[in-house]
Design a protein around this motif. Structure first.
Motif, PDB file in Angstrom:
ATOM      1  N   GLN A 141      -4.926   5.124  -5.461  1.00  0.00           N
ATOM      2  CA  GLN A 141      -3.577   4.552  -5.498  1.00  0.00           C
ATOM      3  C   GLN A 141      -3.550   3.224  -4.749  1.00  0.00           C
ATOM      4  O   GLN A 141      -2.970   2.252  -5.197  1.00  0.00           O
ATOM      5  N   GLN A 185      -5.523   9.119  -3.070  1.00  0.00           N
ATOM      6  CA  GLN A 185      -4.765   8.089  -2.356  1.00  0.00           C
ATOM      7  C   GLN A 185      -5.559   6.783  -2.265  1.00  0.00           C
ATOM      8  O   GLN A 185      -4.973   5.701  -2.295  1.00  0.00           O
ATOM      9  N   ARG A 231       2.532   1.750  -3.263  1.00  0.00           N
ATOM     10  CA  ARG A 231       1.638   2.327  -4.269  1.00  0.00           C
ATOM     11  C   ARG A 231       1.433   3.823  -4.040  1.00  0.00           C
ATOM     12  O   ARG A 231       1.370   4.608  -4.977  1.00  0.00           O
ATOM     13  N   LEU A 232       1.315   4.198  -2.773  1.00  0.00           N
ATOM     14  CA  LEU A 232       1.058   5.605  -2.448  1.00  0.00           C
ATOM     15  C   LEU A 232       2.243   6.499  -2.781  1.00  0.00           C
ATOM     16  O   LEU A 232       2.082   7.698  -2.986  1.00  0.00           O
ATOM     17  N   GLU A 237      -6.771  16.561   9.365  1.00  0.00           N
ATOM     18  CA  GLU A 237      -7.854  17.456   8.954  1.00  0.00           C
ATOM     19  C   GLU A 237      -8.018  18.573   9.977  1.00  0.00           C
ATOM     20  O   GLU A 237      -9.085  19.161  10.123  1.00  0.00           O
ATOM     21  N   TYR A 279       3.183  12.112   2.399  1.00  0.00           N
ATOM     22  CA  TYR A 279       2.270  12.079   3.540  1.00  0.00           C
ATOM     23  C   TYR A 279       0.974  11.399   3.139  1.00  0.00           C
ATOM     24  O   TYR A 279       0.582  11.414   1.980  1.00  0.00           O
ATOM     25  N   LEU A 280       0.313  10.802   4.115  1.00  0.00           N
ATOM     26  CA  LEU A 280      -0.956  10.105   3.877  1.00  0.00           C
ATOM     27  C   LEU A 280      -2.100  10.918   4.460  1.00  0.00           C
ATOM     28  O   LEU A 280      -1.974  11.467   5.553  1.00  0.00           O
ATOM     29  N   ALA A 281      -3.203  10.971   3.732  1.00  0.00           N
ATOM     30  CA  ALA A 281      -4.410  11.592   4.292  1.00  0.00           C
ATOM     31  C   ALA A 281      -4.846  10.745   5.479  1.00  0.00           C
ATOM     32  O   ALA A 281      -4.953   9.526   5.371  1.00  0.00           O
ATOM     33  N   LEU A 322      -4.047  -0.475   7.294  1.00  0.00           N
ATOM     34  CA  LEU A 322      -2.720  -0.255   6.734  1.00  0.00           C
ATOM     35  C   LEU A 322      -1.703  -0.954   7.627  1.00  0.00           C
ATOM     36  O   LEU A 322      -1.635  -0.692   8.825  1.00  0.00           O
ATOM     37  N   HIS A 338     -10.631   3.884   6.299  1.00  0.00           N
ATOM     38  CA  HIS A 338     -11.107   3.047   5.190  1.00  0.00           C
ATOM     39  C   HIS A 338     -10.284   1.776   4.989  1.00  0.00           C
ATOM     40  O   HIS A 338     -10.755   0.819   4.410  1.00  0.00           O
ATOM     41  N   TYR A 339      -9.032   1.814   5.401  1.00  0.00           N
ATOM     42  CA  TYR A 339      -8.147   0.690   5.103  1.00  0.00           C
ATOM     43  C   TYR A 339      -7.396   0.235   6.354  1.00  0.00           C
ATOM     44  O   TYR A 339      -7.133   1.037   7.244  1.00  0.00           O
ATOM     45  N   LEU A 344      -1.212  13.810   6.865  1.00  0.00           N
ATOM     46  CA  LEU A 344      -1.877  15.098   6.710  1.00  0.00           C
ATOM     47  C   LEU A 344      -3.202  15.008   7.470  1.00  0.00           C
ATOM     48  O   LEU A 344      -4.084  14.239   7.110  1.00  0.00           O
ATOM     49  N   LEU A 389     -21.354  14.518   1.870  1.00  0.00           N
ATOM     50  CA  LEU A 389     -21.277  13.690   0.667  1.00  0.00           C
ATOM     51  C   LEU A 389     -22.658  13.545   0.087  1.00  0.00           C
ATOM     52  O   LEU A 389     -23.562  13.029   0.714  1.00  0.00           O
ATOM     53  N   THR A 420       0.827  -1.198   0.000  1.00  0.00           N
ATOM     54  CA  THR A 420       0.000   0.000   0.000  1.00  0.00           C
ATOM     55  C   THR A 420       0.868   1.256   0.000  1.00  0.00           C
ATOM     56  O   THR A 420       0.661   2.174  -0.796  1.00  0.00           O
ATOM     57  N   ARG A 445      -7.513  10.220   6.842  1.00  0.00           N
ATOM     58  CA  ARG A 445      -8.779   9.498   6.722  1.00  0.00           C
ATOM     59  C   ARG A 445      -8.600   8.080   6.162  1.00  0.00           C
ATOM     60  O   ARG A 445      -9.469   7.234   6.310  1.00  0.00           O
ATOM     61  N   LEU A 446      -7.471   7.846   5.487  1.00  0.00           N
ATOM     62  CA  LEU A 446      -7.237   6.510   4.943  1.00  0.00           C
ATOM     63  C   LEU A 446      -7.311   5.442   6.031  1.00  0.00           C
ATOM     64  O   LEU A 446      -7.690   4.305   5.773  1.00  0.00           O
ATOM     65  N   THR A 458     -17.422  17.813   5.224  1.00  0.00           N
ATOM     66  CA  THR A 458     -17.981  17.915   3.885  1.00  0.00           C
ATOM     67  C   THR A 458     -19.126  16.936   3.781  1.00  0.00           C
ATOM     68  O   THR A 458     -19.020  15.806   4.204  1.00  0.00           O
TER      69      THR A 458
END
Lengths: 364, 402
Positions: free
Chosen positions: B290, B287, A53-54, A323, A70-72, A81, A78-79, A321, A354, A50, A74-75, A352
């Motif tokens: 990715q 990301q 890939r990033l 928020e 840097y990674l957001a 890691l 969802h994942y 990174l 959605l 992962t 929020r990932l 935000t």
């Protein structure tokens, strides 16, 4: 463990850890940190598909922290890691995940977990001293009994290193446990004590609850450490100065330290100094990026907070990174004497909403 | 049954207290198909929007006002001989929450066809929707439009609640036609609710759209810049959440020329202060792509985030959350796009491609999707032929007189 990239990293981390936790001026800090971050970058590159890939197309090493990928944050919601085999995952930390949102998942191996504790001790000792203090926890004992490790429980467990014979100030229903509080005060009124809790809980269930009960404490020997964010208090129009004022008024505590830290980077916390500024320890770095371009902001400009930690090797989250919005106020020259950057947090990015075709009408 | 009457605002009759199926709208005879007074009514809405300071700040409303001008509407109407088309009766509209103004277009078509209308407006939705309701009330309040005020109803209610469900059932029970905007599941849910046997359903369900640009646009910088302007015009309204907003860009050319083209997005000036959250949302999407699909490159230029993929597929689109993000794929020819085109594809907007080549491509039996192919910049322009439907004929009854 036998992974060569991990060995390099461990060696670099150990040498960084030798330094004083708030003793490194800018250039020395960079010289000490960059080998660790580059080692982490290479380690995760080798161990996490992962992460590979990033960071596709990026170099193997970097000169300055702001060049690092840097990674957001929020990932992590969802994942899963991970940079270790599944059987090395020793515990899974779950962030509280407010309301309906999915919680963030952070996979820890023993080594990462141990470094988290080591780092937290080193940073906190700078504010609390080396002696373990009697500790009053502003929470209910049930929070740590839960099997899945919540960030709240992890925070309490982490801070418990600094306390002995912890006493919980709240009952299961979050009401004041007056008996326990009085006993704690009676027993330890002579020496220094530690009071710890999450900012919102300290405010709502301790300070406000005492106020409503028309009670005042005089814990003049206590140090209050609190964390967890200001969001709910901002809604109630309580800022840090008014928080401190009420704490002084109702609890009699003058030494109050807030700290900023991510569940995704437990251990490297940013503690508020005697002058009210959050400080980056030698084990971590903070950067501010423009929310519109993600370019690095100049000192004093506000923007998105990027946090870098020397600790995580079991998951690729050493550079995130967030928020959160913040602003760097200075470097190496805070009146408290600590070296490194000092900053303030200004709030969170607005939520935000959605809205897509697929979530339009719902059931008829 | 609890509901809120948004427009027309109740005056003498206390409508809030009467069940929705007993409101006067159900007892009115419909008006004539395509009559002058209807055009005048819609044109007045157009003028009121244009004269409203707050409305003028929203590009979606300006576009709507432009579309509702009499001179535009007359074009739709001119080929229909009187007597051969009649209104259906009462049309019930279930509107989407993602695009605040989209439902006004289909409502206007229904009004033009002479129908009475009950419009269920989503509970959610923002400022644009509020302005719109305010404008409608202003116009309905005018005495010369009384006939329209009694034939049109905009309501909102909690449709997930059990009370809301019974309102939906009551509306469906009397509908002569239903216009259903929304996701596949919601459209199917409502279609399963009983309606009169001859009721017509016009469903605007989940669709998505893409753009195709030929690298030929790069031959002339003026053309290239024009293409970028038109592309941004399609990405900005509705936060790129409308079914016709392109989410994918197929670039006929190589990665290098694509990068050059994308760089043009950086030279544009922000018209309004961009959203504080957008860039971070773009980062999360990029990301995620990715991680899940090994996206090869991410370009963040100006307000745009273009994510280059070796191969785009429709599964990826679930990660798209608007915010001026384009999933890009470089292709050598139009033929390479064919596998992507499923019946779910609504609009294809194009630039730098010869139209005959496009027509030839679309004619192939293997192409099962695409209801509209329009020049780049026009993807969001509503037309009475939408999603493969001819709205005027769907919303009216054809009378044969021999």
């Amino acid at each position: 463990m036998t992974n060569p990239t991990n060995l390099t990293y461990c060696a670099e981390f150990d040498s960084l850890f030798q330094h004083q936790v708030f003793g490194l001026p800018a250039l020395e800090k960079r010289a000490a940190l960059m080998p660790v971050f580059n080692a982490l970058h290479q380690h995760h590159l080798a161990c996490s598909q992962t992460y590979a890939r990033l960071t596709h197309g990026q170099p193997l090493s970097f000169r300055t922290p702001d060049e690092l990928p840097y990674l957001a944050v929020r990932l992590f919601k969802h994942y899963s890691l991970s940079s270790v085999p599944d059987n090395e995952v020793f515990r899974v930390l779950q962030s509280s995940g407010t309301t309906s949102q999915s919680p963030a998942k952070v996979l820890l191996d023993k080594a990462t977990s141990a470094r988290q504790s080591k780092a937290l001790v080193k940073i906190m000792q700078n504010f609390l001293g080396k002696q373990r203090l009697p500790m009053l926890i502003i929470d209910s004992p049930s929070v740590v009994k839960n099997k899945a490790l919540s960030a709240r429980a992890a925070g309490i467990q982490g801070m418990a290193f600094f306390g002995r014979q912890p006493v919980y100030a709240l009952n299961e229903d979050m009401s004041l446990n007056s008996v326990a509080i009085e006993a704690f005060q009676r027993q330890y009124h002579a020496g220094p004590v530690l009071v710890f809790g999450f900012t919102f809980m300290v405010w709502e269930y301790f300070v406000r609850a005492l106020q409503i009960a028309k009670q005042r404490l005089s814990m003049t020997n206590a140090t209050l450490i609190h964390s967890g964010g200001w969001k709910t208090l901002v809604d109630k129009q309580v800022d840090n100065p008014s928080f401190k004022q009420k704490v002084s008024e109702v609890l009699g505590i003058e030494r109050v330290h807030n700290f900023y830290g991510m569940a995704e980077q437990v251990g490297t916390v940013f503690v508020e100094c005697e002058h009210g500024f959050l400080h980056a320890p030698s084990l971590a770095e903070i950067l501010i990026r423009c929310p519109y371009t993600l370019k690095l902001q100049k000192m004093g400009q506000s923007g998105l907070v990027q946090v870098l930690s020397s600790i995580p090797s079991s998951y690729p989250g050493y550079s995130l990174l967030t928020e959160d919005l913040g602003r760097i106020l200075g470097e190496d020259d805070c009146l408290c004497g600590r070296k490194g950057k000092y900053f303030e947090i200004l709030g969170r990015l607005p939520k935000t909403e959605l809205r897509g075709c697929s979530d339009t009408m719902g059931a008829g | 049954m609890k509901y809120t009457l948004l427009a027309p605002r109740p005056k003498e009759q206390c409508a809030e207290l009467r069940p929705v199926y007993e409101l006067p709208v159900w007892y009115q005879l419909p008006l004539s198909y395509h009559c002058d007074s209807t055009i005048e009514f819609l044109n007045h809405i157009s003028r009121t929007i244009m004269q409203d300071k707050e409305c003028r700040g929203h590009s979606e409303l300006v576009a709507l006002a432009f579309w509702l001008r009499a001179s535009n509407l007359v074009e739709f109407v001119k080929d229909s001989p009187p007597g051969h088309y009649k209104a259906l009766g009462t049309v019930v509209h279930f509107t989407p929450s993602n695009v605040d103004t989209m439902f006004v277009y289909s409502w206007a078509c229904s009004v033009l066809a002479g129908n009475n209308n009950v419009v269920r407006v989503s509970e959610r939705g923002g400022l644009v929707k509020e302005h719109l309701i305010r404008i409608l009330n202003q116009v309905f309040a005018l005495p010369q439009f009384y006939e329209f005020a009694i034939r049109n109803l905009f309501v909102t209610y909690e449709y997930q609640a059990s009370q809301g469900k019974s309102i939906t059932h009551a509306l469906c029970k009397q509908a002569d036609a239903r216009i259903l905007w929304g996701g596949d599941n919601s459209v199917s849910t409502i279609r399963a609710i009983p309606c009169p046997p001859r009721c017509r359903d016009i469903s605007f369900a989940d669709r998505y759209s893409f753009s195709v640009i030929g690298s030929e646009v790069m031959v002339d910088m003026e053309i290239a810049e024009g293409a970028m302007t038109n592309l941004m015009k399609e990405l900005t309204p509705y936060n790129q959440q409308a079914c016709s907003s392109p989410k994918v860009l197929f670039w006929i050319g190589d990665s290098r020329s694509l990068e050059k083209f994308l760089s043009l997005a950086g030279e544009r000036h922000f018209e309004v202060l961009p959203s504080l959250t957008r860039r971070n949302e773009q980062l999360v999407t990029a990301q995620s792509l990715q991680i899940e699909y090994a996206a090869s490159r991410v370009h963040m230029v100006g307000e745009l985030c273009a994510i280059e993929m070796t191969k785009v597929n429709d599964k990826m689109l679930s990660l798209h959350s608007g915010n001026q993000v384009l999933f890009c794929q470089c292709v050598a020819s139009l033929d390479e796009i064919a596998p992507f085109i499923s019946p779910k594809v609504q609009t294809l907007s194009f630039a730098g491609i010869a139209k005959p080549a496009l027509v030839k491509f679309m004619a192939k039996p293997s192409i099962t999707g695409v209801d509209r192919a329009v020049p780049l910049g026009e993807a969001l322009s509503f037309s009475p032929v939408w999603d493969g439907y001819e709205l005027f004929s769907q919303l009216s009854r054809r009378v044969v007189i021999r």
